[in-house]
Design a protein around this motif. Structure first.
Motif, PDB file in Angstrom:
ATOM      1  N   VAL A  39      -7.524 -49.371 -41.191  1.00  0.00           N
ATOM      2  CA  VAL A  39      -8.594 -49.671 -42.135  1.00  0.00           C
ATOM      3  C   VAL A  39      -8.024 -49.615 -43.540  1.00  0.00           C
ATOM      4  O   VAL A  39      -6.963 -49.028 -43.787  1.00  0.00           O
ATOM      5  N   GLY A  40      -8.748 -50.231 -44.480  1.00  0.00           N
ATOM      6  CA  GLY A  40      -8.326 -50.192 -45.865  1.00  0.00           C
ATOM      7  C   GLY A  40      -8.489 -48.801 -46.455  1.00  0.00           C
ATOM      8  O   GLY A  40      -9.303 -47.993 -45.976  1.00  0.00           O
ATOM      9  N   TYR A  41      -7.728 -48.532 -47.521  1.00  0.00           N
ATOM     10  CA  TYR A  41      -7.728 -47.195 -48.125  1.00  0.00           C
ATOM     11  C   TYR A  41      -9.113 -46.792 -48.591  1.00  0.00           C
ATOM     12  O   TYR A  41      -9.584 -45.681 -48.284  1.00  0.00           O
ATOM     13  N   TRP A  42      -9.785 -47.653 -49.346  1.00  0.00           N
ATOM     14  CA  TRP A  42     -11.066 -47.271 -49.923  1.00  0.00           C
ATOM     15  C   TRP A  42     -12.155 -47.138 -48.861  1.00  0.00           C
ATOM     16  O   TRP A  42     -13.037 -46.282 -48.971  1.00  0.00           O
ATOM     17  N   TRP A  43     -12.083 -47.956 -47.811  1.00  0.00           N
ATOM     18  CA  TRP A  43     -13.028 -47.787 -46.709  1.00  0.00           C
ATOM     19  C   TRP A  43     -12.802 -46.442 -46.036  1.00  0.00           C
ATOM     20  O   TRP A  43     -13.752 -45.739 -45.678  1.00  0.00           O
ATOM     21  N   PHE A  44     -11.536 -46.081 -45.863  1.00  0.00           N
ATOM     22  CA  PHE A  44     -11.196 -44.814 -45.232  1.00  0.00           C
ATOM     23  C   PHE A  44     -11.703 -43.639 -46.069  1.00  0.00           C
ATOM     24  O   PHE A  44     -12.328 -42.708 -45.544  1.00  0.00           O
TER      25      PHE A  44
ATOM     26  N   ARG B  73     -14.076 -43.626 -48.302  1.00  0.00           N
ATOM     27  CA  ARG B  73     -15.536 -43.619 -48.299  1.00  0.00           C
ATOM     28  C   ARG B  73     -16.073 -42.979 -47.019  1.00  0.00           C
ATOM     29  O   ARG B  73     -17.023 -42.182 -47.054  1.00  0.00           O
ATOM     30  N   SER B  74     -15.476 -43.330 -45.889  1.00  0.00           N
ATOM     31  CA  SER B  74     -15.939 -42.772 -44.618  1.00  0.00           C
ATOM     32  C   SER B  74     -15.725 -41.263 -44.576  1.00  0.00           C
ATOM     33  O   SER B  74     -16.569 -40.523 -44.054  1.00  0.00           O
TER      34      SER B  74
ATOM     35  N   GLU C  61     -18.403 -39.553 -46.768  1.00  0.00           N
ATOM     36  CA  GLU C  61     -19.668 -39.424 -46.052  1.00  0.00           C
ATOM     37  C   GLU C  61     -19.587 -38.330 -44.995  1.00  0.00           C
ATOM     38  O   GLU C  61     -20.542 -37.567 -44.806  1.00  0.00           O
TER      39      GLU C  61
END
Length: 323
Positions: A64-69, A71-72, A75
């Protein structure tokens, strides 16, 4: 191998979270043997969870992309951090006038949580999130060597500030990195399982030496070594237990799968029960101490699980962030 390994780590988390709950109950009348046990456990119970997190992070095959990671992980970790922090602060302020409250707080604590955990035990999720922000940069190839050297150096930073959990980040990132090495080098994992008795002996030996040294460098060095060998010890014991087909092991495994919800909520239940029992029992003998300790520790383990099964699981959002 994979299925057995998963059971092993679940059992390890089960043992670890039980030790965490025990470590968060140290009454004034605690006997010396109990204090000694808790002091021993404190060398490795949190490093164990960082090591396990690092192990599964390294073994993760999801791209996955860094920022998606990030963000997850925000959360997953920081949502519970803020929700629990503000809840605990609110409860403490409300009941401070008519119940015994450990570490009372003021209204200003509501905004201090952004840079300093007011619910002290929540430093773990704050630090784990910080590590997850940095680790992806160093995951590929030989960059793990750089991360290892960086983390080892941070472990000896004596003047690291408390703000934003930087001090705890410096003390614990090396254990996350150690978990990454265990996942990357199969011979390390095999050595953990094969020489479990040796890790027990080494950890106990290091802990005894730790009590008798005064040199700051060696204290810090042993703190790192104890965190690693103690984690290896629990993983080795867990591997041995995973070969048994008894209900005790199944309970440890289940507790391990619920370790996050236990970690997040155990102090709430323990605090309430402790406040009530303080007004009922005198705490003047060892039998009463053992009974109260077992009851409070049991409450800290069972009640968060029931809360999840009866409340949090009914909502998609809470079932995800509180487990």
């Amino acid at each position: 191998m994979g299925k057995i390994r998963d059971i092993t780590f679940d059992i390890a988390k089960g043992i670890g979270i039980v030790l965490v709950v025990i470590g968060h109950y140290i009454p004034d009348n605690a006997p010396s043997w109990y204090i000694g046990f808790v002091s021993f456990v404190y060398h490795f119970h949190m490093p164990l969870f960082f090591m396990i997190a690092g192990f599964f992070y390294e073994r993760s095959i999801k791209k996955v992309g860094y920022w998606w990671f990030v963000r997850s992980k925000f959360e997953r970790l920081m949502f519970p951090y803020f929700i629990l922090s503000w809840t605990i602060i609110g409860i403490k302020i409300l009941v401070d006038g008519f119940m015994q409250v450990d570490h009372p707080v003021s209204i200003r604590a509501l905004y201090r949580v952004f840079y300093l955990p007011e619910a002290g035990f929540l430093w773990f999720v704050y630090v784990l999130f910080l590590i997850f922000c940095i680790a992806p940069v160093f995951k590929a190839g030989n960059r793990l060597v750089l991360l290892s050297l960086f983390s080892l150096g941070l472990a000896f930073w004596d003047t690291a500030p408390e703000y934003f959990c930087i001090e705890q980040f410096c003390l614990n990132s090396i254990f996350f990195v150690s978990g990454m090495w265990v996942a990357r080098k199969s011979w390390i994992e095999q050595a953990i399982y094969r020489y479990s008795i040796l890790w027990i002996v080494i950890t106990i030996g290091f802990s005894i030496i730790y009590e008798f040294i005064s040199d700051k460098f060696w204290i810090e060095t042993l703190a790192v070594l104890l965190g690693i060998t103690g984690s290896f010890m629990i993983l080795g014991i867990s591997k041995s237990l995973s070969r048994l087909t008894v209900s005790f092991v199944e309970w440890l495994k289940y507790i391990g799968t619920m370790s996050m919800t236990i970690y997040l909520f155990h102090t709430l239940f323990m605090g309430v029960v402790k406040s009530i029992l303080t007004h009922i029992l005198s705490g003047g003998n060892i039998i009463e101490f053992v009974f109260v300790t077992l009851f409070i520790v049991g409450t800290g383990i069972v009640c968060p699980i029931l809360l999840y099964k009866w409340v949090w699981i009914k909502n998609k959002f809470t079932s995800r962030i509180f487990k």
